[in-house]
Design a protein around this motif. Structure first.
Motif, PDB file in Angstrom:
ATOM      1  N   LEU A 119      -3.537-103.400  -2.063  1.00  0.00           N
ATOM      2  CA  LEU A 119      -2.294-103.970  -1.983  1.00  0.00           C
ATOM      3  C   LEU A 119      -1.358-104.074  -3.481  1.00  0.00           C
ATOM      4  O   LEU A 119      -0.205-104.785  -3.274  1.00  0.00           O
ATOM      5  CB  LEU A 119      -2.403-105.618  -1.265  1.00  0.00           C
ATOM      6  CG  LEU A 119      -3.044-105.677   0.226  1.00  0.00           C
ATOM      7  CD1 LEU A 119      -3.199-106.880   0.559  1.00  0.00           C
ATOM      8  CD2 LEU A 119      -1.954-105.006   0.961  1.00  0.00           C
ATOM      9  N   GLN A 120      -1.997-103.581  -4.356  1.00  0.00           N
ATOM     10  CA  GLN A 120      -1.355-103.494  -5.505  1.00  0.00           C
ATOM     11  C   GLN A 120      -0.491-102.426  -5.639  1.00  0.00           C
ATOM     12  O   GLN A 120       0.494-102.046  -6.652  1.00  0.00           O
ATOM     13  CB  GLN A 120      -2.220-103.660  -6.845  1.00  0.00           C
ATOM     14  CG  GLN A 120      -3.217-104.948  -6.924  1.00  0.00           C
ATOM     15  CD  GLN A 120      -2.119-106.264  -6.842  1.00  0.00           C
ATOM     16  OE1 GLN A 120      -1.223-106.337  -7.533  1.00  0.00           O
ATOM     17  NE2 GLN A 120      -2.529-107.144  -5.921  1.00  0.00           N
ATOM     18  N   LYS A 175       2.239 -95.246  -1.601  1.00  0.00           N
ATOM     19  CA  LYS A 175       1.208 -94.985  -1.972  1.00  0.00           C
ATOM     20  C   LYS A 175      -0.058 -95.611  -1.195  1.00  0.00           C
ATOM     21  O   LYS A 175      -1.405 -95.191  -1.399  1.00  0.00           O
ATOM     22  CB  LYS A 175       0.751 -95.046  -3.482  1.00  0.00           C
ATOM     23  CG  LYS A 175       1.739 -94.301  -4.161  1.00  0.00           C
ATOM     24  CD  LYS A 175       0.830 -93.027  -5.114  1.00  0.00           C
ATOM     25  CE  LYS A 175       1.849 -92.224  -5.663  1.00  0.00           C
ATOM     26  NZ  LYS A 175       1.440 -90.934  -5.892  1.00  0.00           N
ATOM     27  N   VAL A 176       0.292 -96.664  -0.546  1.00  0.00           N
ATOM     28  CA  VAL A 176      -0.717 -97.514   0.247  1.00  0.00           C
ATOM     29  C   VAL A 176      -1.626 -96.453   1.123  1.00  0.00           C
ATOM     30  O   VAL A 176      -2.646 -96.890   1.116  1.00  0.00           O
ATOM     31  CB  VAL A 176       0.015 -98.600   0.904  1.00  0.00           C
ATOM     32  CG1 VAL A 176      -0.871 -99.328   1.985  1.00  0.00           C
ATOM     33  CG2 VAL A 176       0.526 -99.543   0.252  1.00  0.00           C
TER      34      VAL A 176
END
Ligand code: MN
Ligand code: MN
Length: 455
Positions: free
Chosen positions: A174-175, A180-181
Protein backbone atom coordinates in the motif's frame (compact mmCIF):
# COMPACT_ATOMS: atom_id res chain seq x y z
CA UNK A 1 -20.53 23.23 -21.24
CA UNK A 2 -23.38 21.33 -19.58
CA UNK A 3 -26.48 21.82 -21.70
CA UNK A 4 -30.07 20.66 -21.35
CA UNK A 5 -30.36 16.90 -20.94
CA UNK A 6 -31.30 14.96 -24.05
CA UNK A 7 -33.70 12.92 -21.90
CA UNK A 8 -36.04 15.94 -22.03
CA UNK A 9 -36.57 15.17 -25.71
CA UNK A 10 -38.27 11.90 -24.82
CA UNK A 11 -41.60 12.03 -22.99
CA UNK A 12 -41.79 8.37 -23.90
CA UNK A 13 -38.42 6.86 -23.08
CA UNK A 14 -39.25 3.47 -24.58
CA UNK A 15 -37.44 3.97 -27.93
CA UNK A 16 -34.20 4.82 -26.07
CA UNK A 17 -34.56 1.93 -23.63
CA UNK A 18 -35.46 -0.56 -26.38
CA UNK A 19 -32.53 0.48 -28.55
CA UNK A 20 -30.20 -0.14 -25.63
CA UNK A 21 -31.61 -3.63 -25.03
CA UNK A 22 -30.21 -4.53 -28.44
CA UNK A 23 -26.95 -2.86 -27.58
CA UNK A 24 -26.60 -4.73 -24.27
CA UNK A 25 -27.07 -8.02 -26.09
CA UNK A 26 -24.47 -7.05 -28.71
CA UNK A 27 -21.95 -5.98 -26.04
CA UNK A 28 -22.54 -9.03 -23.86
CA UNK A 29 -21.67 -11.39 -26.72
CA UNK A 30 -18.98 -9.27 -28.38
CA UNK A 31 -16.18 -9.67 -25.86
CA UNK A 32 -13.46 -9.70 -28.53
CA UNK A 33 -12.95 -8.10 -31.95
CA UNK A 34 -13.54 -11.52 -33.56
CA UNK A 35 -16.85 -11.95 -31.77
CA UNK A 36 -17.97 -8.43 -32.68
CA UNK A 37 -17.03 -9.02 -36.32
CA UNK A 38 -18.98 -12.28 -36.23
CA UNK A 39 -22.14 -10.75 -34.78
CA UNK A 40 -21.75 -7.71 -37.06
CA UNK A 41 -21.82 -10.00 -40.10
CA UNK A 42 -24.87 -11.79 -38.69
CA UNK A 43 -26.76 -8.49 -38.38
CA UNK A 44 -25.68 -7.43 -41.87
CA UNK A 45 -26.78 -10.72 -43.45
CA UNK A 46 -30.14 -10.51 -41.68
CA UNK A 47 -30.63 -7.03 -43.17
CA UNK A 48 -29.94 -8.30 -46.71
CA UNK A 49 -26.26 -7.39 -47.07
CA UNK A 50 -24.33 -9.89 -49.18
CA UNK A 51 -20.71 -11.04 -49.11
CA UNK A 52 -18.90 -8.51 -51.35
CA UNK A 53 -16.18 -10.96 -52.29
CA UNK A 54 -18.78 -12.87 -54.35
CA UNK A 55 -20.22 -9.84 -56.14
CA UNK A 56 -19.40 -9.22 -59.84
CA UNK A 57 -20.82 -5.72 -60.33
CA UNK A 58 -22.61 -3.05 -58.30
CA UNK A 59 -25.55 -0.72 -58.81
CA UNK A 60 -27.34 1.85 -56.62
CA UNK A 61 -29.14 0.28 -53.66
CA UNK A 62 -26.85 -2.77 -53.48
CA UNK A 63 -25.82 -3.74 -49.97
CA UNK A 64 -22.55 -5.58 -49.39
CA UNK A 65 -20.03 -6.37 -46.69
CA UNK A 66 -16.42 -7.48 -46.55
CA UNK A 67 -14.54 -9.26 -43.76
CA UNK A 68 -10.80 -8.92 -43.23
CA UNK A 69 -9.13 -11.80 -41.36
CA UNK A 70 -12.18 -12.23 -39.08
CA UNK A 71 -11.37 -9.04 -37.14
CA UNK A 72 -12.21 -6.08 -39.35
CA UNK A 73 -15.39 -5.55 -41.36
CA UNK A 74 -16.75 -3.00 -43.82
CA UNK A 75 -20.35 -2.58 -44.99
CA UNK A 76 -21.57 -0.57 -47.99
CA UNK A 77 -24.86 0.64 -49.43
CA UNK A 78 -24.23 1.85 -52.97
CA UNK A 79 -25.65 5.34 -53.41
CA UNK A 80 -27.56 6.84 -56.33
CA UNK A 81 -24.76 9.35 -57.01
CA UNK A 82 -21.59 8.20 -58.75
CA UNK A 83 -18.88 6.83 -56.43
CA UNK A 84 -16.53 9.60 -57.54
CA UNK A 85 -18.69 12.12 -55.68
CA UNK A 86 -17.49 10.53 -52.46
CA UNK A 87 -18.61 8.27 -49.64
CA UNK A 88 -20.20 8.90 -46.28
CA UNK A 89 -18.08 6.86 -43.90
CA UNK A 90 -18.82 5.81 -40.33
CA UNK A 91 -15.75 4.30 -38.66
CA UNK A 92 -15.18 2.84 -35.21
CA UNK A 93 -12.90 0.29 -33.57
CA UNK A 94 -13.95 -3.05 -32.11
CA UNK A 95 -10.86 -4.01 -30.08
CA UNK A 96 -10.87 -3.16 -26.36
CA UNK A 97 -8.25 -3.19 -23.61
CA UNK A 98 -7.82 -6.64 -22.06
CA UNK A 99 -5.23 -9.26 -21.15
CA UNK A 100 -3.88 -11.70 -23.74
CA UNK A 101 -2.48 -15.13 -22.85
CA UNK A 102 1.24 -15.33 -23.66
CA UNK A 103 2.48 -17.90 -26.19
CA UNK A 104 3.80 -20.11 -23.40
CA UNK A 105 1.33 -19.22 -20.69
CA UNK A 106 0.71 -22.17 -18.40
CA UNK A 107 2.91 -22.92 -15.40
CA UNK A 108 2.61 -24.43 -11.95
CA UNK A 109 3.89 -22.98 -8.70
CA UNK A 110 3.32 -24.54 -5.26
CA UNK A 111 0.56 -26.79 -6.60
CA UNK A 112 -1.21 -23.83 -8.15
CA UNK A 113 -1.71 -23.55 -11.96
CA UNK A 114 -1.38 -20.10 -13.49
CA UNK A 115 -1.68 -18.53 -16.95
CA UNK A 116 0.77 -15.77 -17.84
CA UNK A 117 -0.63 -12.75 -19.72
CA UNK A 118 0.49 -9.61 -21.51
CA UNK A 119 -1.97 -6.75 -21.27
CA UNK A 120 -3.32 -5.17 -24.46
CA UNK A 121 -3.91 -1.43 -24.65
CA UNK A 122 -3.80 1.04 -21.79
CA UNK A 123 -4.97 -0.47 -18.52
CA UNK A 124 -4.84 0.55 -14.87
CA UNK A 125 -3.52 -2.85 -13.81
CA UNK A 126 -4.94 -2.71 -10.29
CA UNK A 127 -8.48 -2.68 -11.75
CA UNK A 128 -8.12 -6.20 -13.17
CA UNK A 129 -7.58 -8.19 -9.97
CA UNK A 130 -10.23 -9.96 -7.85
CA UNK A 131 -12.95 -9.85 -10.51
CA UNK A 132 -14.44 -12.78 -12.49
CA UNK A 133 -12.72 -13.13 -15.85
CA UNK A 134 -13.58 -15.15 -18.96
CA UNK A 135 -11.46 -16.64 -21.76
CA UNK A 136 -12.38 -16.03 -25.40
CA UNK A 137 -10.50 -16.68 -28.59
CA UNK A 138 -9.14 -19.22 -31.00
CA UNK A 139 -6.41 -21.82 -31.07
CA UNK A 140 -5.15 -22.76 -34.51
CA UNK A 141 -3.58 -26.22 -34.56
CA UNK A 142 -0.67 -27.28 -36.76
CA UNK A 143 -3.08 -28.98 -39.15
CA UNK A 144 -4.63 -25.46 -39.53
CA UNK A 145 -7.92 -26.43 -37.91
CA UNK A 146 -9.31 -23.72 -35.68
CA UNK A 147 -10.76 -24.29 -32.23
CA UNK A 148 -12.99 -21.67 -30.65
CA UNK A 149 -12.43 -21.08 -26.93
CA UNK A 150 -15.25 -19.68 -24.84
CA UNK A 151 -15.11 -20.18 -21.06
CA UNK A 152 -16.76 -18.14 -18.35
CA UNK A 153 -19.91 -16.57 -19.79
CA UNK A 154 -22.44 -19.35 -19.28
CA UNK A 155 -23.60 -19.33 -15.63
CA UNK A 156 -22.64 -23.01 -15.39
CA UNK A 157 -19.08 -22.28 -16.60
CA UNK A 158 -16.15 -21.75 -14.26
CA UNK A 159 -14.49 -18.31 -14.35
CA UNK A 160 -10.84 -17.42 -13.88
CA UNK A 161 -9.30 -14.45 -12.12
CA UNK A 162 -6.24 -12.68 -10.73
CA UNK A 163 -5.41 -12.69 -7.04
CA UNK A 164 -4.50 -9.68 -4.93
CA UNK A 165 -2.76 -9.55 -1.57
CA UNK A 166 -4.93 -9.65 1.54
CA UNK A 167 -5.23 -6.29 3.33
CA UNK A 168 -3.75 -7.85 6.50
CA UNK A 169 -0.36 -8.30 4.83
CA UNK A 170 -0.40 -5.27 2.52
CA UNK A 171 1.60 -2.80 4.60
CA UNK A 172 4.41 -2.65 2.01
CA UNK A 173 2.15 -2.94 -1.06
CA UNK A 174 0.00 0.00 0.00
CA UNK A 175 3.01 2.31 0.08
CA UNK A 176 3.56 1.78 -3.66
CA UNK A 177 2.29 4.23 -6.31
CA UNK A 178 -0.86 3.00 -8.10
CA UNK A 179 1.09 2.15 -11.29
CA UNK A 180 3.25 -0.28 -9.26
CA UNK A 181 0.70 -1.83 -6.89
CA UNK A 182 0.02 -4.54 -9.47
CA UNK A 183 2.73 -5.00 -12.09
CA UNK A 184 2.39 -6.40 -15.62
CA UNK A 185 4.04 -9.69 -14.73
CA UNK A 186 1.69 -9.97 -11.77
CA UNK A 187 -1.39 -10.25 -14.01
CA UNK A 188 -1.41 -14.06 -14.09
CA UNK A 189 -4.72 -15.85 -14.05
CA UNK A 190 -5.58 -18.76 -11.75
CA UNK A 191 -6.39 -21.93 -13.71
CA UNK A 192 -6.51 -24.83 -11.27
CA UNK A 193 -5.19 -26.79 -8.30
CA UNK A 194 -6.17 -30.49 -8.53
CA UNK A 195 -3.11 -32.72 -9.09
CA UNK A 196 -3.40 -35.42 -11.76
CA UNK A 197 -3.35 -38.81 -10.10
CA UNK A 198 -0.11 -40.73 -10.30
CA UNK A 199 1.92 -37.68 -11.41
CA UNK A 200 4.83 -36.33 -9.37
CA UNK A 201 5.95 -33.21 -11.24
CA UNK A 202 3.57 -30.41 -12.28
CA UNK A 203 0.63 -32.69 -11.56
CA UNK A 204 -1.94 -29.89 -11.33
CA UNK A 205 -0.73 -28.33 -14.60
CA UNK A 206 -1.01 -31.72 -16.30
CA UNK A 207 -4.56 -31.95 -15.03
CA UNK A 208 -5.47 -28.56 -16.54
CA UNK A 209 -3.82 -29.55 -19.84
CA UNK A 210 -5.86 -32.76 -19.80
CA UNK A 211 -9.05 -30.75 -19.40
CA UNK A 212 -8.07 -28.60 -22.42
CA UNK A 213 -7.24 -31.75 -24.38
CA UNK A 214 -10.59 -33.34 -23.55
CA UNK A 215 -12.71 -30.29 -24.17
CA UNK A 216 -10.90 -28.76 -27.15
CA UNK A 217 -8.49 -31.44 -28.39
CA UNK A 218 -5.52 -29.08 -28.07
CA UNK A 219 -1.98 -29.62 -26.76
CA UNK A 220 0.08 -27.18 -24.70
CA UNK A 221 2.23 -26.32 -27.73
CA UNK A 222 -0.87 -25.31 -29.74
CA UNK A 223 -1.16 -22.25 -27.49
CA UNK A 224 1.75 -20.73 -29.44
CA UNK A 225 -0.55 -20.14 -32.43
CA UNK A 226 -3.51 -18.93 -30.44
CA UNK A 227 -5.31 -15.72 -29.62
CA UNK A 228 -6.90 -16.15 -26.22
CA UNK A 229 -8.17 -12.98 -24.63
CA UNK A 230 -8.91 -12.61 -20.94
CA UNK A 231 -11.92 -10.33 -20.51
CA UNK A 232 -14.33 -9.50 -17.71
CA UNK A 233 -16.99 -12.25 -17.40
CA UNK A 234 -20.71 -11.53 -17.42
CA UNK A 235 -23.27 -9.51 -19.29
CA UNK A 236 -23.82 -5.79 -19.76
CA UNK A 237 -26.46 -4.47 -17.37
CA UNK A 238 -28.60 -1.46 -16.58
CA UNK A 239 -26.84 0.99 -14.28
CA UNK A 240 -28.39 3.52 -11.92
CA UNK A 241 -31.69 3.30 -10.08
CA UNK A 242 -33.40 5.01 -13.02
CA UNK A 243 -31.77 2.56 -15.49
CA UNK A 244 -30.42 5.55 -17.42
CA UNK A 245 -27.03 3.99 -18.08
CA UNK A 246 -25.40 0.75 -19.23
CA UNK A 247 -22.54 -0.87 -17.32
CA UNK A 248 -20.42 -3.25 -19.32
CA UNK A 249 -17.03 -4.24 -20.64
CA UNK A 250 -15.84 -2.78 -23.95
CA UNK A 251 -18.00 0.30 -24.53
CA UNK A 252 -14.71 1.71 -25.92
CA UNK A 253 -15.38 1.45 -28.74
CA UNK A 254 -18.11 -1.10 -29.35
CA UNK A 255 -20.70 1.50 -28.39
CA UNK A 256 -19.72 3.55 -31.46
CA UNK A 257 -19.37 0.36 -33.52
CA UNK A 258 -22.92 -0.76 -32.66
CA UNK A 259 -24.52 2.64 -33.26
CA UNK A 260 -22.64 3.05 -36.56
CA UNK A 261 -23.62 -0.44 -37.67
CA UNK A 262 -27.27 0.12 -36.70
CA UNK A 263 -27.25 3.40 -38.60
CA UNK A 264 -26.24 1.70 -41.86
CA UNK A 265 -28.57 -1.26 -41.21
CA UNK A 266 -31.48 1.17 -40.91
CA UNK A 267 -30.57 3.23 -43.99
CA UNK A 268 -32.34 2.82 -47.35
CA UNK A 269 -31.45 4.27 -50.76
CA UNK A 270 -28.81 6.86 -49.80
CA UNK A 271 -27.61 9.44 -52.34
CA UNK A 272 -23.99 9.05 -51.36
CA UNK A 273 -22.62 5.55 -50.87
CA UNK A 274 -22.91 4.71 -47.15
CA UNK A 275 -20.01 2.95 -45.49
CA UNK A 276 -19.47 1.50 -42.04
CA UNK A 277 -15.95 0.30 -41.28
CA UNK A 278 -15.09 -1.42 -38.01
CA UNK A 279 -11.38 -1.80 -37.35
CA UNK A 280 -9.15 -3.70 -34.93
CA UNK A 281 -5.93 -2.70 -33.08
CA UNK A 282 -6.86 0.92 -32.30
CA UNK A 283 -5.84 0.44 -28.69
CA UNK A 284 -2.27 -0.40 -29.70
CA UNK A 285 -1.83 2.22 -32.42
CA UNK A 286 -4.11 1.11 -35.29
CA UNK A 287 -1.30 -1.12 -36.56
CA UNK A 288 -1.33 -4.46 -38.38
CA UNK A 289 -3.36 -5.91 -41.24
CA UNK A 290 -6.67 -5.41 -39.42
CA UNK A 291 -5.95 -1.93 -38.00
CA UNK A 292 -6.98 1.41 -39.48
CA UNK A 293 -3.53 1.90 -41.03
CA UNK A 294 -3.88 -1.27 -43.09
CA UNK A 295 -4.33 -0.94 -46.85
CA UNK A 296 -7.45 -3.09 -46.53
CA UNK A 297 -9.84 -0.14 -46.79
CA UNK A 298 -7.98 1.53 -49.68
CA UNK A 299 -7.87 -1.76 -51.58
CA UNK A 300 -11.56 -2.24 -50.93
CA UNK A 301 -12.49 1.14 -52.39
CA UNK A 302 -10.39 0.34 -55.46
CA UNK A 303 -12.25 -2.97 -55.71
CA UNK A 304 -15.54 -1.09 -55.50
CA UNK A 305 -14.39 1.29 -58.24
CA UNK A 306 -13.60 -1.74 -60.37
CA UNK A 307 -17.01 -3.31 -59.67
CA UNK A 308 -18.60 -0.01 -60.68
CA UNK A 309 -16.72 -0.24 -63.99
CA UNK A 310 -14.50 2.82 -63.43
CA UNK A 311 -11.24 3.16 -65.37
CA UNK A 312 -8.03 2.99 -63.35
CA UNK A 313 -9.61 1.88 -60.05
CA UNK A 314 -6.57 2.86 -57.89
CA UNK A 315 -6.70 6.45 -59.12
CA UNK A 316 -10.49 6.43 -58.87
CA UNK A 317 -10.17 5.30 -55.23
CA UNK A 318 -8.02 8.36 -54.49
CA UNK A 319 -10.62 10.65 -56.00
CA UNK A 320 -13.43 8.89 -54.12
CA UNK A 321 -11.55 9.37 -50.85
CA UNK A 322 -10.88 13.05 -51.52
CA UNK A 323 -14.57 13.72 -51.95
CA UNK A 324 -15.63 11.66 -48.92
CA UNK A 325 -16.85 12.70 -45.52
CA UNK A 326 -16.19 10.69 -42.40
CA UNK A 327 -17.24 10.47 -38.78
CA UNK A 328 -14.38 8.82 -36.97
CA UNK A 329 -16.27 7.55 -33.99
CA UNK A 330 -14.68 6.82 -30.67
CA UNK A 331 -15.64 7.34 -27.06
CA UNK A 332 -15.05 10.58 -25.18
CA UNK A 333 -14.04 11.07 -21.57
CA UNK A 334 -17.32 11.71 -19.76
CA UNK A 335 -17.15 14.54 -17.22
CA UNK A 336 -17.08 12.91 -13.78
CA UNK A 337 -18.00 15.16 -10.84
CA UNK A 338 -15.70 13.06 -8.61
CA UNK A 339 -12.72 13.97 -10.82
CA UNK A 340 -13.77 17.35 -12.13
CA UNK A 341 -10.30 18.89 -11.96
CA UNK A 342 -8.92 17.05 -15.04
CA UNK A 343 -11.37 18.79 -17.40
CA UNK A 344 -11.99 22.24 -18.74
CA UNK A 345 -15.72 22.31 -17.89
CA UNK A 346 -16.52 24.54 -20.88
CA UNK A 347 -15.13 21.90 -23.26
CA UNK A 348 -15.98 18.62 -21.57
CA UNK A 349 -18.41 15.84 -22.59
CA UNK A 350 -21.38 15.37 -20.26
CA UNK A 351 -23.59 12.32 -19.75
CA UNK A 352 -27.00 12.90 -21.25
CA UNK A 353 -25.85 15.73 -23.51
CA UNK A 354 -25.84 13.58 -26.63
CA UNK A 355 -23.40 12.79 -29.42
CA UNK A 356 -19.95 14.28 -28.78
CA UNK A 357 -17.88 15.96 -31.50
CA UNK A 358 -14.17 16.52 -30.98
CA UNK A 359 -12.61 18.96 -33.41
CA UNK A 360 -9.32 17.59 -32.12
CA UNK A 361 -8.13 15.05 -29.58
CA UNK A 362 -4.44 14.74 -28.72
CA UNK A 363 -2.82 16.64 -25.88
CA UNK A 364 -0.04 19.12 -25.16
CA UNK A 365 -0.26 21.05 -28.41
CA UNK A 366 -2.90 18.83 -30.11
CA UNK A 367 -0.12 16.33 -30.83
CA UNK A 368 -1.27 13.48 -33.05
CA UNK A 369 -4.78 14.82 -33.52
CA UNK A 370 -6.79 15.24 -36.71
CA UNK A 371 -8.06 18.78 -35.96
CA UNK A 372 -11.05 18.96 -38.30
CA UNK A 373 -11.59 21.92 -40.62
CA UNK A 374 -14.19 24.47 -39.49
CA UNK A 375 -15.76 24.35 -42.98
CA UNK A 376 -16.57 20.69 -42.36
CA UNK A 377 -17.54 21.21 -38.73
CA UNK A 378 -20.09 23.84 -39.80
CA UNK A 379 -21.64 21.31 -42.19
CA UNK A 380 -21.80 18.82 -39.32
CA UNK A 381 -23.52 21.40 -37.06
CA UNK A 382 -26.12 22.10 -39.74
CA UNK A 383 -26.68 18.41 -40.40
CA UNK A 384 -27.16 17.56 -36.71
CA UNK A 385 -29.39 20.55 -35.97
CA UNK A 386 -31.59 19.92 -39.01
CA UNK A 387 -32.11 16.32 -37.85
CA UNK A 388 -32.84 17.49 -34.28
CA UNK A 389 -29.91 15.46 -32.91
CA UNK A 390 -28.77 16.41 -29.40
CA UNK A 391 -25.01 16.99 -29.64
CA UNK A 392 -22.16 18.55 -27.71
CA UNK A 393 -18.50 19.35 -28.22
CA UNK A 394 -15.52 18.32 -26.10
CA UNK A 395 -11.80 17.91 -25.96
CA UNK A 396 -10.04 15.18 -24.02
CA UNK A 397 -9.31 16.79 -20.66
CA UNK A 398 -7.25 19.84 -19.77
CA UNK A 399 -4.53 20.89 -22.19
CA UNK A 400 -1.59 19.48 -20.20
CA UNK A 401 -3.45 16.64 -18.49
CA UNK A 402 -2.92 13.62 -20.71
CA UNK A 403 -4.80 12.77 -23.87
CA UNK A 404 -5.33 10.05 -26.41
CA UNK A 405 -5.77 9.38 -30.09
CA UNK A 406 -8.29 7.90 -32.49
CA UNK A 407 -8.29 6.69 -36.10
CA UNK A 408 -9.33 10.11 -37.49
CA UNK A 409 -5.87 11.28 -38.58
CA UNK A 410 -5.26 8.05 -40.51
CA UNK A 411 -8.28 8.56 -42.77
CA UNK A 412 -7.46 12.28 -42.86
CA UNK A 413 -4.30 11.25 -44.73
CA UNK A 414 -6.51 10.47 -47.73
CA UNK A 415 -7.38 14.16 -47.81
CA UNK A 416 -10.98 13.57 -46.82
CA UNK A 417 -13.06 15.54 -44.34
CA UNK A 418 -12.94 13.73 -41.00
CA UNK A 419 -14.12 14.70 -37.55
CA UNK A 420 -14.10 12.71 -34.32
CA UNK A 421 -17.55 11.88 -33.00
CA UNK A 422 -18.67 9.56 -30.24
CA UNK A 423 -20.20 8.84 -26.90
CA UNK A 424 -19.10 9.94 -23.42
CA UNK A 425 -17.85 7.13 -21.15
CA UNK A 426 -17.06 6.90 -17.46
CA UNK A 427 -14.33 4.51 -16.25
CA UNK A 428 -12.79 4.36 -19.76
CA UNK A 429 -10.58 1.23 -20.16
CA UNK A 430 -11.75 -0.23 -16.84
CA UNK A 431 -13.31 -3.73 -16.73
CA UNK A 432 -16.67 -2.00 -16.15
CA UNK A 433 -17.27 1.09 -18.29
CA UNK A 434 -20.44 3.21 -18.19
CA UNK A 435 -22.42 5.05 -20.90
CA UNK A 436 -25.68 6.98 -20.86
CA UNK A 437 -28.47 5.29 -22.83
CA UNK A 438 -29.74 8.55 -24.29
CA UNK A 439 -26.26 9.36 -25.61
CA UNK A 440 -26.16 5.95 -27.29
CA UNK A 441 -29.49 6.70 -28.96
CA UNK A 442 -28.56 10.24 -30.02
CA UNK A 443 -25.36 8.88 -31.53
CA UNK A 444 -27.37 6.40 -33.59
CA UNK A 445 -29.69 9.19 -34.77
CA UNK A 446 -26.70 11.42 -35.56
CA UNK A 447 -24.96 8.70 -37.59
CA UNK A 448 -28.11 8.02 -39.58
CA UNK A 449 -28.59 11.74 -40.27
CA UNK A 450 -24.97 11.95 -41.45
CA UNK A 451 -25.43 9.13 -43.97
CA UNK A 452 -28.49 10.77 -45.51
CA UNK A 453 -27.54 14.49 -45.28
CA UNK A 454 -27.46 16.74 -48.35
CA UNK A 455 -24.10 18.18 -49.32
MN1 MN B 1 -11.36 4.10 -28.38
MN1 MN C 1 -9.44 3.25 -25.85
Amino acid sequence: MYRKSAWNKYKDKAPVMEFCEGYKEFLSYGKTERLVAEEGVELLKKAGFVDGSEVKSIKPGDKLYFVNRNKNIAAFIIGSKPLAEGLRILGAHIDSPRLDLKENPIYEDSGFVLGDTHYYGGVKKYQWVTIPLALHGVVVKKDLTKVKIDIGEDPSDPVVGITDLLIHLSADQLQKPAAKVIEGEGLDISLGSIPLEGEEKEAAKKNVLNILKEKYDIEEEDLVSAEIEVTPAGKARDYGLDRSMVAGYGHDDRVCAYTSLKAILDTEAPEYTSVCILVDKEEIGSVGATGAQSLFFENLIAKLAKLAGLDNPMLAAREIFENSKMLSSDVSAGFDPLYASVNDPKNAAYFGNGLVFNKYTGSRGKSGSNDANPEYYAWIRRTMDEANVHWQNAELGKVDQGGGGTIAYILGNYNMNVIDAGIAVHNMHAPMEIVSKVDVYEAYLGYKAFLLAKD
